[in-house]
Design a protein around this motif. Sequence first.
Motif, mmCIF file in Angstrom:
data_model
loop_
_atom_site.group_PDB
_atom_site.id
_atom_site.type_symbol
_atom_site.label_atom_id
_atom_site.label_comp_id
_atom_site.label_asym_id
_atom_site.label_seq_id
_atom_site.Cartn_x
_atom_site.Cartn_y
_atom_site.Cartn_z
ATOM 1 N N PHE A 1 0.528 -1.002 0.269
ATOM 2 C CA PHE A 1 0.082 -0.460 -0.061
ATOM 3 C C PHE A 1 1.111 1.008 0.236
ATOM 4 O O PHE A 1 1.947 1.564 0.328
ATOM 5 C CB PHE A 1 -0.682 0.587 1.418
ATOM 6 N N GLY A 2 0.173 2.731 -0.596
ATOM 7 C CA GLY A 2 1.367 3.232 -0.436
ATOM 8 C C GLY A 2 0.851 4.535 -1.962
ATOM 9 O O GLY A 2 -0.474 3.662 -2.418
ATOM 10 N N ASP A 3 1.460 5.771 -1.982
ATOM 11 C CA ASP A 3 1.201 6.298 -2.617
ATOM 12 C C ASP A 3 1.809 6.003 -4.292
ATOM 13 O O ASP A 3 3.088 5.627 -4.600
ATOM 14 C CB ASP A 3 2.403 8.252 -2.644
ATOM 15 N N MET A 4 0.726 6.244 -5.078
ATOM 16 C CA MET A 4 1.053 5.739 -6.437
ATOM 17 C C MET A 4 1.855 6.232 -7.635
ATOM 18 O O MET A 4 2.224 5.977 -8.704
ATOM 19 C CB MET A 4 -0.143 4.779 -7.588
ATOM 20 N N GLU A 5 1.643 7.723 -7.513
ATOM 21 C CA GLU A 5 2.491 8.736 -8.011
ATOM 22 C C GLU A 5 4.190 9.266 -7.361
ATOM 23 O O GLU A 5 4.536 9.858 -8.553
ATOM 24 C CB GLU A 5 1.510 10.039 -7.509
ATOM 25 N N ASP A 6 3.988 8.166 -6.448
ATOM 26 C CA ASP A 6 5.594 8.594 -5.675
ATOM 27 C C ASP A 6 6.518 7.061 -5.955
ATOM 28 O O ASP A 6 6.448 6.120 -5.710
ATOM 29 C CB ASP A 6 5.885 8.594 -4.300
ATOM 30 N N PRO A 7 7.494 7.536 -7.496
ATOM 31 C CA PRO A 7 8.491 6.332 -7.408
ATOM 32 C C PRO A 7 8.995 5.556 -6.186
ATOM 33 O O PRO A 7 9.163 4.403 -6.306
ATOM 34 C CB PRO A 7 9.524 7.146 -8.312
ATOM 35 N N GLN A 8 9.204 6.290 -4.979
ATOM 36 C CA GLN A 8 9.921 6.046 -3.495
ATOM 37 C C GLN A 8 9.273 4.987 -2.675
ATOM 38 O O GLN A 8 9.236 4.390 -2.009
ATOM 39 C CB GLN A 8 10.832 7.067 -3.379
ATOM 40 N N SER A 9 7.172 4.923 -3.183
ATOM 41 C CA SER A 9 6.809 3.664 -2.614
ATOM 42 C C SER A 9 7.224 2.495 -2.412
ATOM 43 O O SER A 9 7.534 2.043 -2.911
ATOM 44 C CB SER A 9 4.985 4.898 -2.624
ATOM 45 N N LYS A 10 6.347 2.137 -1.247
ATOM 46 C CA LYS A 10 6.581 0.694 -1.729
ATOM 47 C C LYS A 10 6.253 0.239 -2.774
ATOM 48 O O LYS A 10 6.427 -1.047 -2.735
ATOM 49 C CB LYS A 10 5.771 0.283 0.146
ATOM 50 N N PRO A 11 4.709 0.527 -2.774
ATOM 51 C CA PRO A 11 4.129 -0.344 -4.082
ATOM 52 C C PRO A 11 4.405 -0.037 -5.898
ATOM 53 O O PRO A 11 4.991 -1.069 -6.448
ATOM 54 C CB PRO A 11 2.391 0.687 -4.756
ATOM 55 N N ARG A 12 5.223 1.644 -5.598
ATOM 56 C CA ARG A 12 5.723 1.624 -7.033
ATOM 57 C C ARG A 12 7.260 0.683 -6.848
ATOM 58 O O ARG A 12 7.736 -0.002 -8.214
ATOM 59 C CB ARG A 12 6.049 3.249 -7.243
ATOM 60 N N GLN A 13 7.752 0.938 -5.639
ATOM 61 C CA GLN A 13 8.862 -0.350 -5.778
ATOM 62 C C GLN A 13 8.942 -1.730 -6.136
ATOM 63 O O GLN A 13 9.813 -1.784 -7.179
ATOM 64 C CB GLN A 13 10.029 -0.160 -4.585
ATOM 65 N N TYR A 14 7.786 -2.450 -5.236
ATOM 66 C CA TYR A 14 7.669 -3.184 -5.857
ATOM 67 C C TYR A 14 6.918 -3.995 -7.303
ATOM 68 O O TYR A 14 8.213 -4.760 -7.328
ATOM 69 C CB TYR A 14 6.526 -4.168 -4.710
#
Lengths: 453, 287
Positions: free
Chosen positions: B208-221
């Motif tokens: 779960f996290g901010d999908m706009e932020d490349p550093q967020s958990k989901p984006r990193q995953y």
Amino acid sequence: MSAIDADVERLTEPLRRTSSKFYVALAVTAILSLATAVAYVSQLRFGMAVTGLRGWGTQGGVPWGLYIGTFIWWIGIAHGGVAISAAVRLFDFEEYLPIARIAEILTLIALPMAATNILFDIGRPDTLWVMITNWPTTVQTSPLTWDMTATFLYFIMAGTYLIITLRTDLHDCLQRGTLPSALNPLYKLLLIGYRPSEREKSAQMAWWMAIGILLLVPLMSGGVVPWLFATMGMHPGWFGASHGPAMFAESMTSAIAAVVITAAAFRWAYGWDDVIGDEIFRGLNKALIALVLVTLWFLLQSLVTGSYPAAPAETGALTQSLVAGRMAVPFWLAVGGLLVALAYLVAQALRPSLYSVAASAVAAFLVTSAILLKKIVFVVEGLLYPTRDPLAGMFPENSYWPTIPEFTMAFGTIAVAVLIFLVATKIIPIVELEHASPAPDEAAESDAEVTEA
Amino acid sequence: MSQMGMVIDVERCQGCRACMVACKTENDTPRGAFWMNVFRYEEGEFPDVEQGFTPNPCHHCSEPSCADVCPTNARFKREEDGIVLTDYSTCIGCRYCEVGCPYGVNFFQWRDPEEGQYGFAADDELAREVRQNLEELDADLDGSGGAWENPRLQAAQEPRGTKMGGGNHKVGTMGKCTFCVHRQDSGDDELAGTTACEEVCPINVIHFGDMEDPQSKPRQYLEEKGAKQRWKMLENSGNEPNVVYLGDKPSNAARGMENEYKDTDEAIEAERERDAAYLVADGGEVQ
Ligand code: SF4
Ligand code: SF4
């Protein structure tokens, strides 16, 4: 020359004499209305869990059902009523004048009954005012807001229309002393600022109102109401552009049927065989034939398009369920009702000896009940097969069966409507007096015509 | 601007439904309501049958059709983080959002919350006994009012300053997954940026996290698992959902393995039969 072959004395009879039939009807409808109120109180007390409604998806239910189906049905009736009266005025269908006001009152009662069904359906009536405060933003996207707005507008227009045409009558009656004196304050209120010279002006106003109303009807019955459903693309059976015209046809059909029933009831109750003459029923029967055919034709359209293998999967499943599945019984009952009524209507048109008012009323009853059933099926079917693949197959199968409180409330609004109608006949003249013959002592020669029937 | 969302790796999911339970506990949702719901489905014909699992929370759509149709703006999308919320104070309970959402994730409060959750709002003897037991238990704890009430869920949420979190909302209003909004707004760094379902998952399926932020958990995953099949539920619906799945997508022939979920009324009835002590203490005898 007058359009209505009866004198004012006879037409205002309901205002002065009350038969025992009336009291029986009053008692029955009052009891049923009370039951409706009791059921509503229990729903308020225990929550909407007392209905058969449940969430769609994991709860395997449908969130809209009987109330919403009955709501659309009432809206349809509302539109037919005043439309008939407006058409009579606009196109000078003089022979239908005796039922014009009956039709108007039907509209004015049907609209609040539609709103009542919405009230029954919402979980928090105490919060309803929020719809008004948020109107400027919600009206941009919420079909329910459009619907409430249009219903309100329509109610105001139909009400104004009735009052305009009523004032002259009330004034005349007051002068003759044919109105119940206990209600004098009410009449005074309705007659505020009345001058006999407004007659001509008000006829003009009524004419313009009639145009407005006739323009609004297709927009509502064939517009905002079907859009409540047709904009929800995820529900098969609801989505599509043809629902507008289809629903419009259904609404008109059941509305004319409701007018037939009401007119027949008045004719029977007051012995008005000459006032609401056979030609009126024959004419309405003809209109019904055409409208039932159009309704059936729309039905056929959706059945044919939905039964071909190339139909989208959910639409196919839904059509299948209507034709031979879980919804088949109510669906074919509705179609059967329409067909039986149609058979009679066509037969009486071809063989005048088969015509009778009672049989016409029964046919009309069949038609409007069939359409009520059809509306309920329509609401439920869209939610029984609610969503797209892959979700469609993963949710459990939905089902719905209304509970007794739900039946009591939804159909109870019919009893409430009749009750209000009964009371209305004791307050205002139910046939437009302006076009009636003068009282016998004023013009004895019109007697001949009256007694002949 | 941020947009909260989830990446759900269904390839790892074992269908244990711990997230469903965690969600119920965290949000105190009524019986029969599954703000987080895991589909257990199968595909194919014997002997070639495959099983799959797909969690289906609210997708907190970028174009939420539920909010469009709401006649009161009670259902709305919060600007600051894109969470779709229900304002319980203005919801009139028309259930249009439920009808207008293609995902089947809205849950109406059919009963009084206490009745809905515990079946004891009905004023019979058992109900009174249960309530009394609970009140005693509560007094033993801290007496904050209702042992069953999570005080965090009573908090008001911005931007409207009204209660929008928790499944114990008043009867006749609509509820659904809030991305644990009470956690996001708690001001507690341990809780903000997490959801109960994510936290409880034993094998890290939910991110779960901010999908706009490349550093967020989901984006990193997502970046890490770049090669896996990536999809969204009902991608063509126009709702622009913000839950991204990784792994096999259920085919159109997927069949749910439950024919029905336990009926809410039956569950409440069943519990009526039980010993009152069972409902409050550590088990007791089931009769
Ligand atoms: S998944 Fe449904 S309830 Fe959630 S935001 Fe999208 S449309 Fe609204
Ligand atoms: S149920 Fe409540 S949140 Fe949903 S559309 Fe109606 S008013 Fe809006």
